[in-house]
Motif scaffolding. Structure first.
Motif, PDB file in Angstrom:
ATOM      1  N   GLY A 247       0.770  -1.244   0.000  1.00  0.00           N
ATOM      2  CA  GLY A 247       0.000   0.000   0.000  1.00  0.00           C
ATOM      3  C   GLY A 247       0.797   1.286   0.000  1.00  0.00           C
ATOM      4  N   TYR A 248       2.129   1.229  -0.048  1.00  0.00           N
ATOM      5  CA  TYR A 248       2.900   2.478   0.028  1.00  0.00           C
ATOM      6  C   TYR A 248       3.374   2.963  -1.335  1.00  0.00           C
ATOM      7  N   LEU A 249       3.206   2.136  -2.371  1.00  0.00           N
ATOM      8  CA  LEU A 249       3.683   2.512  -3.709  1.00  0.00           C
ATOM      9  C   LEU A 249       2.551   3.103  -4.541  1.00  0.00           C
ATOM     10  N   PRO A 250       2.867   4.052  -5.420  1.00  0.00           N
ATOM     11  CA  PRO A 250       1.818   4.619  -6.288  1.00  0.00           C
ATOM     12  C   PRO A 250       1.372   3.598  -7.343  1.00  0.00           C
ATOM     13  N   ASP A 251       0.169   3.811  -7.877  1.00  0.00           N
ATOM     14  CA  ASP A 251      -0.386   2.876  -8.861  1.00  0.00           C
ATOM     15  C   ASP A 251       0.245   3.039 -10.236  1.00  0.00           C
ATOM     16  N   ALA A 252       0.850   4.191 -10.489  1.00  0.00           N
ATOM     17  CA  ALA A 252       1.441   4.439 -11.812  1.00  0.00           C
ATOM     18  C   ALA A 252       2.616   5.403 -11.651  1.00  0.00           C
ATOM     19  N   GLY A 253       3.446   5.478 -12.673  1.00  0.00           N
ATOM     20  CA  GLY A 253       4.562   6.421 -12.666  1.00  0.00           C
ATOM     21  C   GLY A 253       5.748   5.918 -11.868  1.00  0.00           C
ATOM     22  N   PRO A 254       6.676   6.826 -11.575  1.00  0.00           N
ATOM     23  CA  PRO A 254       7.863   6.438 -10.799  1.00  0.00           C
ATOM     24  C   PRO A 254       7.471   5.896  -9.432  1.00  0.00           C
ATOM     25  N   LEU A 255       8.279   4.977  -8.909  1.00  0.00           N
ATOM     26  CA  LEU A 255       7.973   4.326  -7.625  1.00  0.00           C
ATOM     27  C   LEU A 255       8.474   5.192  -6.462  1.00  0.00           C
ATOM     28  N   ASN A 256       7.977   6.427  -6.410  1.00  0.00           N
ATOM     29  CA  ASN A 256       8.313   7.329  -5.315  1.00  0.00           C
ATOM     30  C   ASN A 256       7.267   7.168  -4.216  1.00  0.00           C
ATOM     31  N   PHE A 257       7.677   7.362  -2.969  1.00  0.00           N
ATOM     32  CA  PHE A 257       6.712   7.279  -1.881  1.00  0.00           C
ATOM     33  C   PHE A 257       7.218   8.052  -0.670  1.00  0.00           C
ATOM     34  N   ALA A 258       6.308   8.353   0.229  1.00  0.00           N
ATOM     35  CA  ALA A 258       6.665   8.961   1.508  1.00  0.00           C
ATOM     36  C   ALA A 258       5.825   8.282   2.580  1.00  0.00           C
ATOM     37  N   VAL A 259       6.503   7.817   3.627  1.00  0.00           N
ATOM     38  CA  VAL A 259       5.808   7.152   4.732  1.00  0.00           C
ATOM     39  C   VAL A 259       6.370   7.697   6.040  1.00  0.00           C
ATOM     40  N   TRP A 260       5.656   7.400   7.107  1.00  0.00           N
ATOM     41  CA  TRP A 260       6.128   7.732   8.455  1.00  0.00           C
ATOM     42  C   TRP A 260       6.551   6.453   9.143  1.00  0.00           C
ATOM     43  N   CYS A 261       7.669   6.518   9.840  1.00  0.00           N
ATOM     44  CA  CYS A 261       8.026   5.456  10.777  1.00  0.00           C
ATOM     45  C   CYS A 261       8.132   6.144  12.126  1.00  0.00           C
ATOM     46  N   GLY A 262       7.043   6.116  12.892  1.00  0.00           N
ATOM     47  CA  GLY A 262       6.976   6.938  14.096  1.00  0.00           C
ATOM     48  C   GLY A 262       7.128   8.396  13.699  1.00  0.00           C
ATOM     49  N   PRO A 263       8.050   9.125  14.342  1.00  0.00           N
ATOM     50  CA  PRO A 263       8.222  10.547  14.022  1.00  0.00           C
ATOM     51  C   PRO A 263       9.136  10.784  12.827  1.00  0.00           C
ATOM     52  N   VAL A 264       9.670   9.712  12.248  1.00  0.00           N
ATOM     53  CA  VAL A 264      10.660   9.852  11.171  1.00  0.00           C
ATOM     54  C   VAL A 264       9.972   9.775   9.818  1.00  0.00           C
ATOM     55  N   ARG A 265      10.263  10.759   8.972  1.00  0.00           N
ATOM     56  CA  ARG A 265       9.742  10.782   7.607  1.00  0.00           C
ATOM     57  C   ARG A 265      10.707   9.998   6.719  1.00  0.00           C
ATOM     58  N   ILE A 266      10.162   9.106   5.923  1.00  0.00           N
ATOM     59  CA  ILE A 266      10.987   8.333   4.997  1.00  0.00           C
ATOM     60  C   ILE A 266      10.498   8.620   3.590  1.00  0.00           C
ATOM     61  N   ILE A 267      11.412   9.066   2.748  1.00  0.00           N
ATOM     62  CA  ILE A 267      11.065   9.395   1.366  1.00  0.00           C
ATOM     63  C   ILE A 267      11.832   8.455   0.453  1.00  0.00           C
ATOM     64  N   GLY A 268      11.116   7.672  -0.339  1.00  0.00           N
ATOM     65  CA  GLY A 268      11.733   6.757  -1.295  1.00  0.00           C
ATOM     66  C   GLY A 268      11.686   7.367  -2.688  1.00  0.00           C
ATOM     67  N   LEU A 269      12.820   7.352  -3.380  1.00  0.00           N
ATOM     68  CA  LEU A 269      12.910   7.925  -4.727  1.00  0.00           C
ATOM     69  C   LEU A 269      13.307   6.842  -5.730  1.00  0.00           C
ATOM     70  N   ASP A 270      12.651   6.868  -6.861  1.00  0.00           N
ATOM     71  CA  ASP A 270      12.867   5.891  -7.934  1.00  0.00           C
ATOM     72  C   ASP A 270      13.940   6.431  -8.875  1.00  0.00           C
ATOM     73  N   SER A 271      15.134   5.824  -8.841  1.00  0.00           N
ATOM     74  CA  SER A 271      16.241   6.272  -9.709  1.00  0.00           C
ATOM     75  C   SER A 271      16.476   5.308 -10.867  1.00  0.00           C
ATOM     76  N   LEU A 272      15.539   4.390 -11.070  1.00  0.00           N
ATOM     77  CA  LEU A 272      15.692   3.373 -12.116  1.00  0.00           C
ATOM     78  C   LEU A 272      15.530   3.971 -13.513  1.00  0.00           C
TER      79      LEU A 272
END
Ligand SMILES: [Fe+2]
Ligand SMILES: [Fe+2]
Length: 288
Positions: free
Chosen positions: A95-120
């Motif tokens: 549930g954290y990945l977008p349905d289309a486009g680059p596989l970028n996402f942002a989630v929370w792990c407690g108070p920490v922001r995690i930003i995933g970037l698609d460099s493929l």
């Protein structure tokens, strides 16, 4: 708050070795066991790309099964050995990945922001951050300026001195990444994989950390004409420990080692002075 990071699993179809040598499926299984042994337990694990060796559905099914054994969330970005659509399908249920486009996402792990970037870059070994991904990064950072943040992407944006890997680093988007990170003081780390070694450099005012692989490592060869090769050095992973917004990164071995053994000081230990023996450590123990 402890955030684990594993990288470059390079899982193959069952029964096959990577490059005819590396038992990557077994290594990946060992890595999962190492994560399960951790006490205290991590709050989540980040996987910085090359989950599979060839981006095959069969390979993703194995990775998804391995990650499903963890009692905490796993968040992954793709590497050059991955394929975008099978990757998206394999982890759609999370549930954290977008349905289309680059596989970028942002989630929370407690108070920490995690930003995933698609460099493929499909069909290529090097990495790039396109304009959509750069825009996503900028908008996401602007929305939570006070949250300690980790940015994860597979391809490192700097040269390591390992020439054949530097030829496939992040190129397009690297300068924009540096500019954006420099303008957002909440970024505590940029976390990468790809080079299969633990390597760090300051980048945009924060620490950019390349994770070692949980499988084979790239040969440490700093000759300008060093050939592309790997070695079966000890598999490793990273643990990022947050304490009130600051983070300390540990490198951990996947495999068990003999020990732990207690530090028992010999009577002629030079630190056994009055100063030390009257300290909180006590006369017979030492904590390092
Ligand atoms: Fe890799
Ligand atoms: Fe890679």
């Amino acid at each position: 708050m402890i955030i684990a990071q594993i990288s470059d699993l390079h899982v193959r179809p069952r029964g096959q070795l990577a490059y005819g040598v590396s038992e990557t499926n077994l290594f990946a299984e060992h890595a999962i066991h190492a994560l399960l042994r951790l006490d205290p337990r991590p709050d989540c694990v980040l996987v910085t790309g090359d989950l599979t060796d060839c981006g095959l559905q069969e390979e993703y099914a194995i990775v998804a099964d391995l990650l499903s054994r963890l009692p905490f969330p796993a968040y992954a970005v793709p590497g050059n050995h991955d394929r975008r659509e099978p990757f998206r399908q394999a982890f759609a249920q999370s549930g954290y990945l977008p349905d289309a486009g680059p596989l970028n996402f942002a989630v929370w792990c407690g108070p920490v922001r995690i930003i995933g970037l698609d460099s493929l870059v499909a069909g290529a070994s090097h990495g790039a951050l396109g304009s959509e991904t750069i825009g996503f990064l900028e908008e996401t950072l602007a929305r939570s300026p006070d949250a300690p943040t980790l940015i994860m992407l597979h391809h490192p944006p700097f040269n390591t001195g390992i020439a054949h890997m530097d030829a496939t680093r992040l190129f397009e988007g690297a300068e924009e990444l540096k500019r954006i990170v420099a303008a957002h003081g909440q970024v505590r780390r940029i976390l990468c994989g790809h080079v299969h070694r633990s390597i760090q450099q300051m980048f945009g005012g924060t620490l950019c950390q390349i994770a070692p692989s949980v499988g084979h490592q790239v040969t440490l060869d700093l000759r300008p004409d060093g050939p592309s090769s790997f070695v079966l050095e000890a598999p490793e992973f990273l643990l990022h420990r947050f304490d009130r917004g600051d983070v300390v990164t540990h490198t951990a071995k996947v495999d068990r080692a003999p020990g732990p053994f207690p530090f028992i000081l010999p009577l002629d230990y030079p630190g056994r002075s009055q100063d030390i023996s009257s300290s909180a450590l006590g006369p017979d123990t030492h904590d390092e």
